[in-house]
Design a protein around this motif. Sequence first.
Motif, PDB file in Angstrom:
ATOM      1  N   LYS A  41       0.846  -1.191   0.000  1.00 44.08           N
ATOM      2  CA  LYS A  41       0.000   0.000   0.000  1.00 44.08           C
ATOM      3  C   LYS A  41       0.884   1.244   0.000  1.00 44.08           C
ATOM      4  O   LYS A  41       1.803   1.368   0.810  1.00 44.08           O
ATOM      5  N   LYS A  42       0.572   2.145  -0.941  1.00 44.62           N
ATOM      6  CA  LYS A  42       1.388   3.351  -1.034  1.00 44.62           C
ATOM      7  C   LYS A  42       1.257   4.224   0.198  1.00 44.62           C
ATOM      8  O   LYS A  42       2.191   4.902   0.612  1.00 44.62           O
ATOM      9  N   SER A  43       0.079   4.219   0.800  1.00 46.59           N
ATOM     10  CA  SER A  43      -0.173   5.098   1.959  1.00 46.59           C
ATOM     11  C   SER A  43       0.337   4.507   3.250  1.00 46.59           C
ATOM     12  O   SER A  43       0.355   5.172   4.287  1.00 46.59           O
ATOM     13  N   GLU A  44       0.717   3.246   3.218  1.00 45.00           N
ATOM     14  CA  GLU A  44       1.176   2.586   4.439  1.00 45.00           C
ATOM     15  C   GLU A  44       2.459   1.809   4.123  1.00 45.00           C
ATOM     16  O   GLU A  44       2.852   1.669   2.980  1.00 45.00           O
ATOM     17  N   LYS A  45       3.042   1.315   5.157  1.00 43.03           N
ATOM     18  CA  LYS A  45       4.239   0.497   4.963  1.00 43.03           C
ATOM     19  C   LYS A  45       3.925  -0.990   4.954  1.00 43.03           C
ATOM     20  O   LYS A  45       4.814  -1.807   4.818  1.00 43.03           O
ATOM     21  N   SER A  46       2.662  -1.343   5.105  1.00 42.93           N
ATOM     22  CA  SER A  46       2.279  -2.759   5.123  1.00 42.93           C
ATOM     23  C   SER A  46       2.178  -3.302   3.703  1.00 42.93           C
ATOM     24  O   SER A  46       1.923  -2.558   2.761  1.00 42.93           O
ATOM     25  N   SER A  47       2.360  -4.622   3.530  1.00 44.82           N
ATOM     26  CA  SER A  47       2.315  -5.263   2.216  1.00 44.82           C
ATOM     27  C   SER A  47       1.731  -6.662   2.347  1.00 44.82           C
ATOM     28  O   SER A  47       1.605  -7.204   3.449  1.00 44.82           O
ATOM     29  N   THR A  48       1.393  -7.231   1.218  1.00 48.63           N
ATOM     30  CA  THR A  48       0.906  -8.612   1.199  1.00 48.63           C
ATOM     31  C   THR A  48       2.095  -9.572   1.334  1.00 48.63           C
ATOM     32  O   THR A  48       3.261  -9.164   1.230  1.00 48.63           O
ATOM     33  N   ASP A  49       1.785 -10.829   1.562  1.00 52.54           N
ATOM     34  CA  ASP A  49       2.819 -11.857   1.460  1.00 52.54           C
ATOM     35  C   ASP A  49       3.186 -12.055  -0.007  1.00 52.54           C
ATOM     36  O   ASP A  49       2.451 -11.642  -0.910  1.00 52.54           O
ATOM     37  N   TRP A  50       4.314 -12.710  -0.266  1.00 52.89           N
ATOM     38  CA  TRP A  50       4.653 -13.072  -1.631  1.00 52.89           C
ATOM     39  C   TRP A  50       3.633 -14.060  -2.161  1.00 52.89           C
ATOM     40  O   TRP A  50       3.123 -14.923  -1.444  1.00 52.89           O
ATOM     41  N   SER A  51       3.303 -13.925  -3.413  1.00 51.21           N
ATOM     42  CA  SER A  51       2.342 -14.843  -4.041  1.00 51.21           C
ATOM     43  C   SER A  51       2.920 -16.238  -4.126  1.00 51.21           C
ATOM     44  O   SER A  51       4.129 -16.449  -3.955  1.00 51.21           O
ATOM     45  N   ASP A  52       2.048 -17.191  -4.396  1.00 51.85           N
ATOM     46  CA  ASP A  52       2.528 -18.532  -4.695  1.00 51.85           C
ATOM     47  C   ASP A  52       3.369 -18.472  -5.970  1.00 51.85           C
ATOM     48  O   ASP A  52       3.121 -17.632  -6.858  1.00 51.85           O
ATOM     49  N   PRO A  53       4.338 -19.344  -6.118  1.00 50.16           N
ATOM     50  CA  PRO A  53       5.183 -19.293  -7.326  1.00 50.16           C
ATOM     51  C   PRO A  53       4.369 -19.650  -8.584  1.00 50.16           C
ATOM     52  O   PRO A  53       3.541 -20.554  -8.555  1.00 50.16           O
ATOM     53  N   PHE A  54       4.615 -18.903  -9.646  1.00 45.00           N
ATOM     54  CA  PHE A  54       4.004 -19.201 -10.944  1.00 45.00           C
ATOM     55  C   PHE A  54       5.117 -19.606 -11.895  1.00 45.00           C
ATOM     56  O   PHE A  54       6.034 -18.823 -12.152  1.00 45.00           O
ATOM     57  N   LYS A  55       5.035 -20.820 -12.405  1.00 40.19           N
ATOM     58  CA  LYS A  55       6.093 -21.331 -13.272  1.00 40.19           C
ATOM     59  C   LYS A  55       5.730 -21.095 -14.738  1.00 40.19           C
ATOM     60  O   LYS A  55       4.692 -21.552 -15.221  1.00 40.19           O
ATOM     61  N   LEU A  56       6.578 -20.375 -15.440  1.00 40.02           N
ATOM     62  CA  LEU A  56       6.393 -20.134 -16.868  1.00 40.02           C
ATOM     63  C   LEU A  56       7.400 -20.973 -17.639  1.00 40.02           C
ATOM     64  O   LEU A  56       8.604 -20.866 -17.417  1.00 40.02           O
ATOM     65  N   THR A  57       6.882 -21.804 -18.539  1.00 44.06           N
ATOM     66  CA  THR A  57       7.744 -22.621 -19.400  1.00 44.06           C
ATOM     67  C   THR A  57       7.491 -22.234 -20.843  1.00 44.06           C
ATOM     68  O   THR A  57       6.349 -22.274 -21.312  1.00 44.06           O
ATOM     69  N   VAL A  58       8.532 -21.849 -21.541  1.00 43.14           N
ATOM     70  CA  VAL A  58       8.418 -21.453 -22.940  1.00 43.14           C
ATOM     71  C   VAL A  58       8.977 -22.576 -23.803  1.00 43.14           C
ATOM     72  O   VAL A  58      10.149 -22.934 -23.686  1.00 43.14           O
ATOM     73  N   SER A  59       8.115 -23.131 -24.660  1.00 36.80           N
ATOM     74  CA  SER A  59       8.505 -24.247 -25.518  1.00 36.80           C
ATOM     75  C   SER A  59       8.885 -23.752 -26.904  1.00 36.80           C
ATOM     76  O   SER A  59       8.545 -22.633 -27.298  1.00 36.80           O
ATOM     77  N   ASP A  60       9.593 -24.594 -27.640  1.00 37.56           N
ATOM     78  CA  ASP A  60       9.945 -24.242 -29.013  1.00 37.56           C
ATOM     79  C   ASP A  60       8.693 -24.116 -29.869  1.00 37.56           C
ATOM     80  O   ASP A  60       7.675 -24.764 -29.614  1.00 37.56           O
ATOM     81  N   LYS A  61       8.798 -23.269 -30.881  1.00 37.46           N
ATOM     82  CA  LYS A  61       7.676 -23.079 -31.805  1.00 37.46           C
ATOM     83  C   LYS A  61       7.244 -24.428 -32.370  1.00 37.46           C
ATOM     84  O   LYS A  61       8.078 -25.220 -32.828  1.00 37.46           O
ATOM     85  N   PRO A  62       5.940 -24.721 -32.354  1.00 37.47           N
ATOM     86  CA  PRO A  62       5.488 -26.050 -32.782  1.00 37.47           C
ATOM     87  C   PRO A  62       5.408 -26.188 -34.295  1.00 37.47           C
ATOM     88  O   PRO A  62       5.249 -25.204 -35.025  1.00 37.47           O
ATOM     89  N   ARG A  63       5.517 -27.419 -34.748  1.00 35.88           N
ATOM     90  CA  ARG A  63       5.294 -27.754 -36.148  1.00 35.88           C
ATOM     91  C   ARG A  63       4.141 -28.758 -36.199  1.00 35.88           C
ATOM     92  O   ARG A  63       4.273 -29.880 -35.718  1.00 35.88           O
ATOM     93  N   PRO A  64       3.009 -28.363 -36.765  1.00 33.99           N
ATOM     94  CA  PRO A  64       1.876 -29.290 -36.800  1.00 33.99           C
ATOM     95  C   PRO A  64       2.155 -30.480 -37.700  1.00 33.99           C
ATOM     96  O   PRO A  64       3.065 -30.458 -38.533  1.00 33.99           O
ATOM     97  N   VAL A  65       1.338 -31.506 -37.534  1.00 32.60           N
ATOM     98  CA  VAL A  65       1.446 -32.716 -38.341  1.00 32.60           C
ATOM     99  C   VAL A  65       0.204 -32.810 -39.214  1.00 32.60           C
ATOM    100  O   VAL A  65      -0.924 -32.737 -38.720  1.00 32.60           O
TER     101      VAL A  65
END
Length: 409
Positions: free
Chosen positions: A74-98
């Motif tokens: 909060k900008k008006s206060e010094k309090s904050s939330t806890d850290w969020s749960d981890p979000f895992k981002l995985t980037v795969s190679d561009k696909p080639r359809p069959v």
Amino acid sequence: TVPNKAVVTLQPNWSEIYRGETITLRCEIKDGGDTDWEYEWRTTNSEKPLNQNELSIRSVSASHSGVYRCKGRKKSEKSSTDWSDPFKLTVSDKPRPVLNVSPSWLSAGASVTLNCSVEDQSAGWRFYWYKAAPIQLDDNYSYELLPGSSGGTEQDSYIVHGQTHTAGYVCRAGRGDPVYYTYHSQPKFVWTGDFHSSVSLTVSPDKAQHFISDSMSLKCKGNSGEWRVMRLATDSHLSNCSSWGTMIGSTCSLETVRSSYAVYWCESESGEFSNAVNITIQYTHIILQSPAHPVTEGDSVSLNCYLRREVIESSVFFYHNDKLIQNDTRLELDISAVSKSDEGFYKCQYSRKESAPSWMSVQAVSRPKSSSVPVLLIVGLVCGIVLVIPLLVLFCYRASNGENFYFCN
């Protein structure tokens, strides 16, 4: 610490993200209300997100893969939330359809069904369909959109009606805004053995099966100045004559045939495809010598069971579509006048050795359509005499039963 919870979300929310796509990671504060928040991010990769609630990546790459966490203050206060749960981002190679085509061998005028499959098939994909045209400088193809597919189709299948010639097809998929495209699929082909006037392939010697030590030549005919002879082997490897033979002018020569099974055809510089032929290479001592090209109704055909090193001492068995049709010591099966019912798979067997099956295609005799010229001549001869009468109005009628008889009065 405030009780609000921070959550990392992904837009668009697809289960699989591919290299080159545009994505947005957002830090959302649950029940945050109208509170003015500041944001802080942590990642396990080299990405340094700004202290904002959104992290937009225009062209995501493998370097963006990692775990993302955020929290709000909060900008008006010094309090904050806890850290969020981890979000895992995985980037795969561009696909080639069959791409799959059905049927792969045509009956003239048949419909061909194309099916395009992509990983994560249900994730917002639209499908684009193309016809392949040869590029003579290499083994590549140019792609021309098929009718009705410029904006993509929701369905992962497409039907080509009335296909009569050998043809190559390609698909790709796209999603998002702006549209993110996959690679093009590998070309898939639908073949016909029928000859056409514009371009054709002949095989010498004219047989569908060869021993591994045999030589063979494939000749392209037509109105083109440049040719390439293509081969598709059972391992789906597509290549031209320069990789496995010697191309001189319009002829591809093979000193020793090695590929156990392959389909061969010609491609012209003007983008045309010839008929195709199946060639089977046998490592055993028995082959069935049958025509590599379609035979015409009414022609005589001889199918030979050829043994490399053995002398016939017992019966030779000939089969048509797995049904025994001849059993004696003759090495050939003679058909005096081929009909459409003779089309199918043939094989021979001797002393427990069996040849590979070969398909014999029978091409129907083209019968000319009835011409209206003789009818008009008859009408003119019968009714023309009356035309000499001045000021006569002549009316001609066709018989009501549809036959080519005309009446004048």
